[in-house]
Design a protein around this motif. Structure first.
Motif, short mmCIF file in Angstrom:
data_model
loop_
_atom_site.label_atom_id
_atom_site.label_comp_id
_atom_site.label_asym_id
_atom_site.label_seq_id
_atom_site.Cartn_x
_atom_site.Cartn_y
_atom_site.Cartn_z
N ALA A 260 0.83 -1.21 0.00
CA ALA A 260 0.00 0.00 0.00
C ALA A 260 0.86 1.26 0.00
CB ALA A 260 -0.92 -0.01 1.21
N SER A 261 1.98 1.22 0.73
CA SER A 261 2.88 2.37 0.78
C SER A 261 3.44 2.70 -0.60
CB SER A 261 4.02 2.09 1.77
OG SER A 261 4.97 3.13 1.75
N ARG A 264 0.66 4.19 -2.81
CA ARG A 264 0.35 5.58 -2.45
C ARG A 264 1.42 6.53 -2.99
NH1 ARG A 264 -1.20 3.20 2.52
NH2 ARG A 264 0.83 3.74 3.44
N THR A 265 2.68 6.11 -2.90
CA THR A 265 3.77 6.95 -3.43
C THR A 265 3.62 7.11 -4.94
OG1 THR A 265 5.27 6.22 -1.68
CG2 THR A 265 6.26 7.19 -3.64
N ALA A 267 0.85 7.05 -6.62
CA ALA A 267 -0.29 7.94 -6.86
C ALA A 267 0.10 9.40 -6.64
CB ALA A 267 -1.45 7.55 -5.95
N ARG A 268 0.93 9.66 -5.64
CA ARG A 268 1.34 11.03 -5.34
C ARG A 268 2.27 11.59 -6.43
NH1 ARG A 268 3.80 10.99 0.52
NH2 ARG A 268 3.49 13.26 0.41
N ILE A 309 -5.21 0.57 -5.51
CA ILE A 309 -5.26 1.22 -4.19
C ILE A 309 -6.50 0.77 -3.43
CG2 ILE A 309 -5.57 3.45 -3.05
CD1 ILE A 309 -3.72 4.64 -5.20
N ALA A 313 -6.63 -1.29 0.17
CA ALA A 313 -7.43 -0.88 1.33
C ALA A 313 -8.31 -2.05 1.81
CB ALA A 313 -8.29 0.32 0.96
#
Length: 345
Positions: A260-261, A264-265, A267-268, A309, A313
């Protein structure tokens, strides 16, 4: 040499004493070594001893336990001897100190003994000893503080390992450093030992091939290796890596957290054209994390990234008790990521 406390206005900060890195420790009448990261605290305390012993080989070293303390001991071991040798007193367990130690230590701050260095080790595991810590931090006793906060984030572990090689003036390739950190993501002490082994054993620069040769088996089962192979679309390799990780005792919760980390990176970073350094500074990342995320985004769309993502979740909730079969939840997540499609489509 002793370091005097800097005077700063009370409105600016409650801590008025110098903050010193555990990598460059120095003695003072009082040295507060605070925080839970034991490997850093051990390095700091050992560094102070080496510093003092280099100045005077006749250094007297005494160890005290603050939770098993006999009245009068602190003053006795810090008082000058007949020949005036320097004294180092290492006090452990300040977070569970006795009333007797607390009272005598606070009193000692008013009249620290010449030639004595008192190291107070407080892990932060409790608020016990807060009166003493507040007094030290307010400047009583002319002390310094060496903070050893917990190293939990991947970027913090990366910085720790990079610092090991930098301190030894040893070059390591960025990819090799990242692989090494991934291999020892769960144990900072083991990571430190691995760094020191490479520093002492390997002539010349440390490359990815060297790290693979030393720790290949460990690397293959790390959480980030599972995530990397899945994100790269290597479905079969990802499942094999996952099963190896689970067979070696990996817990499903940190496995999902690692995946997940990374998502998320990605996506950012997605769609942003800033330079790696500028984007890293704005997002609170490292340059290498931005570069890696941009490489990982190859072949991904906004839609497929969103699906992944959402799947992460869902898996996170399932491995934390929302499902009876956490292994199945993990395998389903790997399937969604590696195939870039909703499960079962």
């Amino acid at each position: 040499m002793a370091t005097s406390a800097r005077r700063t206005p009370a409105s600016r900060a409650r801590t008025t004493i110098p903050q010193v890195s555990w990598r460059a420790p120095q003695p003072a009448p009082i040295v507060l070594v605070s925080g839970p990261e034991e490997i850093c605290a051990e390095r700091a305390i050992a560094g102070i001893r080496e510093y003092l012993r280099a100045e005077d080989p006749s250094l007297e070293v005494t160890d005290l336990r603050a939770d098993d303390y006999e009245v009068g001991t602190l003053l006795a071991v810090t008082s000058p001897s007949l020949f005036g040798e320097p004294r180092l007193v290492r006090v452990t367990g300040v977070e569970k100190c006795s009333d007797a130690f607390l009272a005598e230590a606070v009193s000692y701050l008013a009249v620290p003994q010449d030639g004595a260095t008192v190291v107070l080790r407080h892990t932060g595991a409790s608020v016990r000893g807060k009166k003493l810590l507040d007094a030290v931090r307010a400047g009583q006793g002319g002390g310094i503080e060496i903070a050893c906060p917990a190293v939990k984030r991947d970027s913090d572990r990366f910085d720790f390992a990079a610092g090991e090689f930098s301190a030894a003036r040893k070059r390591i390739a960025p990819g090799a450093l990242r692989t090494l950190v991934s291999a020892f993501a769960d144990d900072l002490t083991e990571l430190a030992a691995a760094c020191q082994q490479l520093i002492s054993d390997v002539p010349g620069d440390v490359t990815e091939a060297v790290v693979e040769r030393y720790y290949g088996g460990r690397v293959e089962t790390s959480a980030f290796a599972v995530a990397d192979t899945a994100i790269a679309g290597r479905y079969g390799d990802a499942l094999v890596s996952l099963r190896h990780a689970l067979a070696s005792g990996a817990d499903p919760v940190p496995l999902v957290a690692a995946i997940a980390s990374k998502l998320r990176t990605m996506a950012r970073v997605a769609g942003n054209r800033e330079s790696s350094s500028a984007l890293a500074a704005r997002l609170g990342l490292k340059d290498w994390q931005v570069d890696r995320a941009r490489r990982d985004l190859s072949g991904w769309s906004d839609a497929s990234l969103g699906i992944a993502i959402q799947a992460a979740a869902r898996a996170d909730a399932e491995v934390k008790g929302g499902s009876r079969d956490s292994i199945f939840a993990l395998e389903r997540l790997i399937t969604v990521i590696a195939t870039k499609a909703p499960y079962g489509s």
